[in-house]
Enzyme design. Structure first.
Site, PDB file in Angstrom:
ATOM      1  N   GLU A 104     -52.487  30.200  25.951  1.00 44.43           N
ATOM      2  CA  GLU A 104     -52.734  29.476  27.208  1.00 44.43           C
ATOM      3  C   GLU A 104     -54.220  29.268  27.477  1.00 44.43           C
ATOM      4  OE1 GLU A 104     -50.508  31.792  26.723  1.00 44.43           O
ATOM      5  OE2 GLU A 104     -48.635  31.347  27.771  1.00 44.43           O
TER       6      GLU A 104
ATOM      7  N   GLU B 265     -43.417  35.001  26.117  1.00 45.83           N
ATOM      8  CA  GLU B 265     -43.092  35.649  27.401  1.00 45.83           C
ATOM      9  C   GLU B 265     -41.580  35.766  27.578  1.00 45.83           C
ATOM     10  OE1 GLU B 265     -45.681  32.861  29.507  1.00 45.83           O
ATOM     11  OE2 GLU B 265     -46.752  34.584  30.326  1.00 45.83           O
TER      12      GLU B 265
HETATM   13  N1  3HC Z   1     -45.012  21.742  25.300  1.00 46.10           N
HETATM   14  C1  3HC Z   1     -44.684  20.468  25.052  1.00 46.10           C
HETATM   15  N2  3HC Z   1     -44.878  19.870  23.869  1.00 46.10           N
HETATM   16  C2  3HC Z   1     -45.398  20.617  22.895  1.00 46.10           C
HETATM   17  C3  3HC Z   1     -45.757  21.965  23.091  1.00 46.10           C
HETATM   18  C4  3HC Z   1     -45.535  22.534  24.350  1.00 46.10           C
HETATM   19  N3  3HC Z   1     -45.823  23.793  24.620  1.00 46.10           N
HETATM   20  N4  3HC Z   1     -46.273  22.420  21.947  1.00 46.10           N
HETATM   21  C5  3HC Z   1     -46.230  21.399  21.066  1.00 46.10           C
HETATM   22  N5  3HC Z   1     -45.700  20.322  21.655  1.00 46.10           N
HETATM   23  C6  3HC Z   1     -45.446  19.003  21.045  1.00 46.10           C
HETATM   24  C7  3HC Z   1     -46.716  18.262  20.738  1.00 46.10           C
HETATM   25  O1  3HC Z   1     -47.204  17.598  21.862  1.00 46.10           O
HETATM   26  C8  3HC Z   1     -46.269  17.331  19.654  1.00 46.10           C
HETATM   27  O2  3HC Z   1     -45.582  16.297  20.283  1.00 46.10           O
HETATM   28  P1  3HC Z   1     -45.714  14.794  19.800  1.00 46.10           P
HETATM   29  O3  3HC Z   1     -45.224  14.790  18.401  1.00 46.10           O
HETATM   30  O4  3HC Z   1     -44.871  14.063  20.761  1.00 46.10           O
HETATM   31  O5  3HC Z   1     -47.150  14.470  19.901  1.00 46.10           O
HETATM   32  C9  3HC Z   1     -45.238  18.146  18.897  1.00 46.10           C
HETATM   33  O6  3HC Z   1     -44.859  19.207  19.783  1.00 46.10           O
HETATM   34  C10 3HC Z   1     -45.748  18.759  17.621  1.00 46.10           C
HETATM   35  O7  3HC Z   1     -46.953  19.432  17.893  1.00 46.10           O
HETATM   36  P2  3HC Z   1     -48.051  19.622  16.760  1.00 46.10           P
HETATM   37  O8  3HC Z   1     -48.398  18.305  16.184  1.00 46.10           O
HETATM   38  O9  3HC Z   1     -49.126  20.447  17.343  1.00 46.10           O
HETATM   39  O10 3HC Z   1     -47.195  20.425  15.682  1.00 46.10           O
HETATM   40  P3  3HC Z   1     -47.601  21.645  14.787  1.00 46.10           P
HETATM   41  O11 3HC Z   1     -46.392  21.966  14.016  1.00 46.10           O
HETATM   42  O12 3HC Z   1     -48.880  21.352  14.082  1.00 46.10           O
HETATM   43  O13 3HC Z   1     -47.898  22.858  15.796  1.00 46.10           O
HETATM   44  C11 3HC Z   1     -47.544  24.352  17.647  1.00 46.10           C
HETATM   45  C12 3HC Z   1     -46.894  23.400  16.612  1.00 46.10           C
HETATM   46  C13 3HC Z   1     -48.166  25.517  16.927  1.00 46.10           C
HETATM   47  C14 3HC Z   1     -46.467  24.814  18.597  1.00 46.10           C
HETATM   48  C15 3HC Z   1     -48.647  23.577  18.396  1.00 46.10           C
HETATM   49  O14 3HC Z   1     -48.113  22.377  18.865  1.00 46.10           O
HETATM   50  C16 3HC Z   1     -49.219  24.317  19.563  1.00 46.10           C
HETATM   51  O15 3HC Z   1     -50.126  25.105  19.409  1.00 46.10           O
HETATM   52  N6  3HC Z   1     -48.704  24.025  20.766  1.00 46.10           N
HETATM   53  C17 3HC Z   1     -49.251  24.557  21.974  1.00 46.10           C
HETATM   54  C18 3HC Z   1     -48.677  25.880  22.267  1.00 46.10           C
HETATM   55  C19 3HC Z   1     -49.148  26.339  23.614  1.00 46.10           C
HETATM   56  O16 3HC Z   1     -50.262  26.140  24.018  1.00 46.10           O
HETATM   57  N7  3HC Z   1     -48.238  26.990  24.327  1.00 46.10           N
HETATM   58  C20 3HC Z   1     -48.542  27.477  25.629  1.00 46.10           C
HETATM   59  C21 3HC Z   1     -48.092  26.504  26.636  1.00 46.10           C
HETATM   60  S1  3HC Z   1     -48.575  26.968  28.244  1.00 46.10           S
HETATM   61  C22 3HC Z   1     -47.450  28.159  28.688  1.00 46.10           C
HETATM   62  O17 3HC Z   1     -46.603  28.528  27.932  1.00 46.10           O
HETATM   63  C23 3HC Z   1     -47.595  28.627  30.076  1.00 46.10           C
HETATM   64  C24 3HC Z   1     -46.813  29.860  30.327  1.00 46.10           C
HETATM   65  O18 3HC Z   1     -47.620  30.991  30.117  1.00 46.10           O
HETATM   66  C25 3HC Z   1     -46.286  29.905  31.744  1.00 46.10           C
END
Ligand code: 3HC
Ligand code: NAI
Length: 701
Positions: free
Chosen positions: A125, A105
């Site tokens: 999301e 975004e």
């Molecule tokens: N916020 C905070 N922490 C996050 C995060 C996020 N969006 N995404 C990942 N992390 C953290 C994890 O909690 C983890 O932390 P930890 O080591 O302390 O446990 C660390 O990053 C590594 O994460 P992964 O073990 O999952 O690492 P990978 O390399 O396997 O994957 C990734 C990375 C693809 C970014 C995966 O973590 C992922 O899919 N994250 C979620 C992404 C997501 O859902 N984003 C949307 C958030 S909601 C949003 O953006 C709302 C908006 O529309 C207003």
């Protein structure tokens, strides 16, 4: 501030520096707006590049901030994006590795986007029970077309940047960098090429048109498709609504709709549960007294003892990950049978088009067999999956101790035996650990890692890393009967039995629990797993724990040889070759006679009572497991139930569910159940941990 600002020639570069994935928490948002202000104020700066340090452009809004005041503290993400749009100097997003959620975004708020090939691009999301809340539903359809955008938003799946860049008419990327390494230079060059543009000459995604040629008909079709797939989740249908709004409303009105829905979804139990799951899953891999930097052993080859149900499935996990496996058995026929099953499983995948022939050949080439322990002397990890008898395990572990190289990890897949006793069969108890896979081991996500008294920290760290490699969710359990999952399920099964005694039927119990969301009720589950397993456990309990009370219905069922699907009859009847559970008149009669024999007058039992007794039995035993230090956190218990026992994902696991119901209410219900003379009063005393939490107004955390 977790963003860096520097100027290279006449280009300002704002770099997000919030490891691990540049989540857009408060400090990062401030960093971005601060950089924008500096760039605006510096007459030498003619353009701006926005990028991320480390392994992501940005993984999106900071999930850990959700529900806290910081999540909405200004500048919130919407304000940051507005600030990008309002810039009079061109802003180029330099996107690489991961560009997800709020990260995408943010990029769509920039005037231009240059992406590295191989970038994972997503609006995930929906997987957190949300929809994109900072313009994703309004901007992505404008850039990729309604259908592609809606597919991405509703599925949450990541798509590679090069694929998106190749779509005809796409406007998401202005340029695909030549390589990830050249991204920064390519983005700088692009910024220079647009220098001087200002005001209306700077493109804003919000100004692009957004229409679908079939309009209403398309969205009706989309709604039908999505509704069928998202029964218990409100978010996917809301995604459709929001994208439809993008095609029908003015941009700002669509944004307002999106925001309203985002905020409403944020507080749904489903989203709270899915966010809990996201955090708990990652937290499970951390062990309190095993630091992240604990040195790990190298695992490049694996030995598996026993080619039965579990040995075969366990082997497949490693073959899938490209790790060579050698299976040992007592007889050639057993090896042949085991290998044939592995082949059959892979061939079924090839037939369904889920596995390429070349991959299948590659995996089978990694598999070898032996009848001779000495041939396992070079294995880095040896997993035992032989009969569940301590005497047999003793023989195997003494052999392993004799032949395994120093430093090899020796694991047992035992589901009930004492890992410390198994470790004591060797002279290297520090190298022994439990690796409790679930059946079918090549499919089920859960791996309970059983930590013996003397298991080395490096062994634990290694096994957790191996679990990640073979794509399992690993949860550490201490040594106790049943470890985390089966110790809890025993209480759940006991309750299911008492419910039959008191007046319920197997189908009523199963239906109530399945309506709650479990993949399968306890009786269908028993028929699938084999009722003889519980029978054996109860026989053992009769000598070990005579105080443990059970309904006798299950024993009576087993005395009839009704072990479940494998014998064509269990709690239900089964037609040959079919898995449909048909209510059984024989079982109905058995239960009725049993009640008469015990002098029980059956009563009508509500579905609510059924669900509460079954789920709260998990909660109470889970609390004891925490008190005993068998699990180190309640989220671990939730992960066990979500990944190994079919607990509904959208309820977040038994402990999280109890938090949602309110521990006070859960404890009160337990006290009510304790008064039921047919139940087990001593079990229903709320665990001391629950009592303390209630008294302090706290939750499992
Ligand atoms: N916020 C905070 N922490 C996050 C995060 C996020 N969006 N995404 C990942 N992390 C953290 C994890 O909690 C983890 O932390 P930890 O080591 O302390 O446990 C660390 O990053 C590594 O994460 P992964 O073990 O999952 O690492 P990978 O390399 O396997 O994957 C990734 C990375 C693809 C970014 C995966 O973590 C992922 O899919 N994250 C979620 C992404 C997501 O859902 N984003 C949307 C958030 S909601 C949003 O953006 C709302 C908006 O529309 C207003
Ligand atoms: P199984 O009976 O299907 O397979 C056991 C295999 O071990 C047989 O092929 C047998 O020939 C072989 N074996 C026995 N003694 C041996 C020895 N001394 N040396 C080499 N091979 C030997 O049993 P299953 O179901 O695979 O169970 C194996 C282990 O996994 C048990 O400890 C069980 O408790 C555990 N387990 C089983 C689960 C299940 O659902 N079946 C789930 C989780 C754990």
């Amino acid at each position: 501030m977790t963003a860096e600002y520097k100027v290279i020639g006449d280009v300002a570069v704002i770099t997000l520096t919030n490891p691990p994935v540049n989540g857009l928490g408060y400090a990062t948002r401030v960093g971005i707006t601060d950089g924008l202000s500096k760039a605006a104020a510096d007459p030498a700066v003619k353009a701006i590049v926005l990028t991320g340090a480390g392994k992501a452009f940005s993984g999106g809004a900071d999930i850990k901030e959700f529900g806290t005041p910081k999540a909405i503290q200004e500048p919130n993400l919407l304000s940051v994006i507005r600030a990008l749009e309002a810039s009079d100097k061109p802003i180029v997003a330099a996107i690489h590795s991961v560009c997800m959620g709020g990260g995408l975004e943010l990029a769509m708020g920039c005037h231009y986007r240059v992406a590295a090939p191989g970038t994972s691009v997503a609006l995930p999301e929906v997987k957190l029970g949300l929809l994109p809340g900072a313009g994703g539903t309004q901007r992505l359809p404008r850039l990729l077309g309604v259908e592609t955008a809606l597919n991405m938003i509703v599925s949450g799946e990541a798509v590679k940047s090069e694929l998106l860049a190749s779509l005809p008419g796409q406007k998401l990327f202005d340029k695909l960098a030549t390589s990830p390494e050249s991204l920064f230079d390519d983005a700088l060059a692009f910024a220079k090429s647009v220098m001087g543009k200002t005001g209306d000459a700077l493109p804003l995604v919000r100004n692009l048109p957004c229409k679908h040629p079939q309009g209403d008909a398309y969205f009706q079709f989309a709604r039908n498709m999505v509704a069928g797939m998202s029964k218990n989740y409100p978010a996917p249908l809301k995604c459709v609504d929001a994208v439809e709004a993008a095609t029908k409303m003015k941009f700002e009105d669509g944004m307002a709709e999106e925001r309203k829905t985002f905020m409403a979804l944020m507080f749904t139990p489903e989203s709270i549960a899915l966010r809990h799951l996201f955090v708990a899953e990652r937290a499970a891999s951390r062990i309190p007294d095993v630091p992240e930097d604990t040195p790990k052993r190298t695992i490049q080859s694996v030995g598996v003892i026993g080619a039965g149900t579990m040995g075969g499935g366990i082997s497949m996990n490693f073959l899938n990950a490209g790790i060579p496996v050698k299976i040992l058995e007592m007889k050639q026929e057993a090896l042949d049978r085991g290998v044939a099953t592995i082949r059959k499983n892979y061939e079924a995948q090839v037939k369904k088009g889920k596995l390429k022939q070349a991959k299948y050949d590659e995996r089978m080439a990694l598999l070898s067999t032996t009848l001779n322990y000495d041939e396992l002397k070079d294995a880095d990890l040896i997993i035992e999956a032989v009969f569940e008898e301590l005497g047999v395990k003793e023989k195997v572990f003494k052999e392993l101790d004799r032949i395994a190289k120093p430093g090899a990890i020796l694991a047992s897949n035992t589901s009930t035996l004492d890992v410390d006793k198994i470790a004591a069969f060797t002279k290297r108890p520090q190298d022994v650990v439990g690796m409790h896979f679930f059946s079918p081991a090549n499919v089920m996500k859960l791996l309970e890692v059983v930590r013996g008294k003397q298991t080395g920290k490096d062994v634990l760290a290694t096994v957790m890393a191996v679990a990640k490699k073979i794509k399992k969710t690993a949860v550490v359990s201490g040594v106790c009967d049943g470890f985390i999952g089966n110790r809890m399920i025993e209480q759940y099964s006991r309750q299911a039995g008492f419910l039959l005694d008191e007046g319920a039927t197997p189908q009523q119990v199963d239906r109530a629990v399945e309506k709650f969301g479990f993949a399968m009720g306890p009786f269908r589950m028993g028929d699938l797993a084999g009722n003889d397993i519980g029978w054996a456990i109860r026989k053992r309990r009769a000598t070990e724990r005579a105080d443990m009370k059970y309904s006798k219905t299950a024993d009576k069922l087993c005395e009839l040889g009704r072990f479940g699907q494998k014998t064509g009859a269990g709690w239900y009847d089964y037609l040959p070759g079919k898995r449909d559970a048909i209510p059984s008149p024989v079982v109905a009669e058995l239960i009725e006679k049993h009640r008469k024999d015990e002098g029980i007058t059956p009563r009508k039992i509500s579905d609510e009572e059924i669900v509460q007794r079954l789920v709260y039995s998990l909660v109470n035993e889970g609390a004891h497991i925490l008190e005993d230090g068998i699990a180190s956190k309640s989220g671990d218990i939730d992960m066990v139930y979500l990944t190994g026992y079919g607990f509904p994902l959208w309820r977040g696991g038994p402990m999280h569910y109890a938090n949602q119901v309110g521990l006070y209410n859960v404890a009160e219900a337990m006290k009510r159940f304790a008064k039921n003379p047919r139940d087990d009063a001593s079990f229903w005393q709320p665990a001391p941990l629950i009592q303390t939490l209630v008294a302090e107004g706290k939750q499992f955390s």
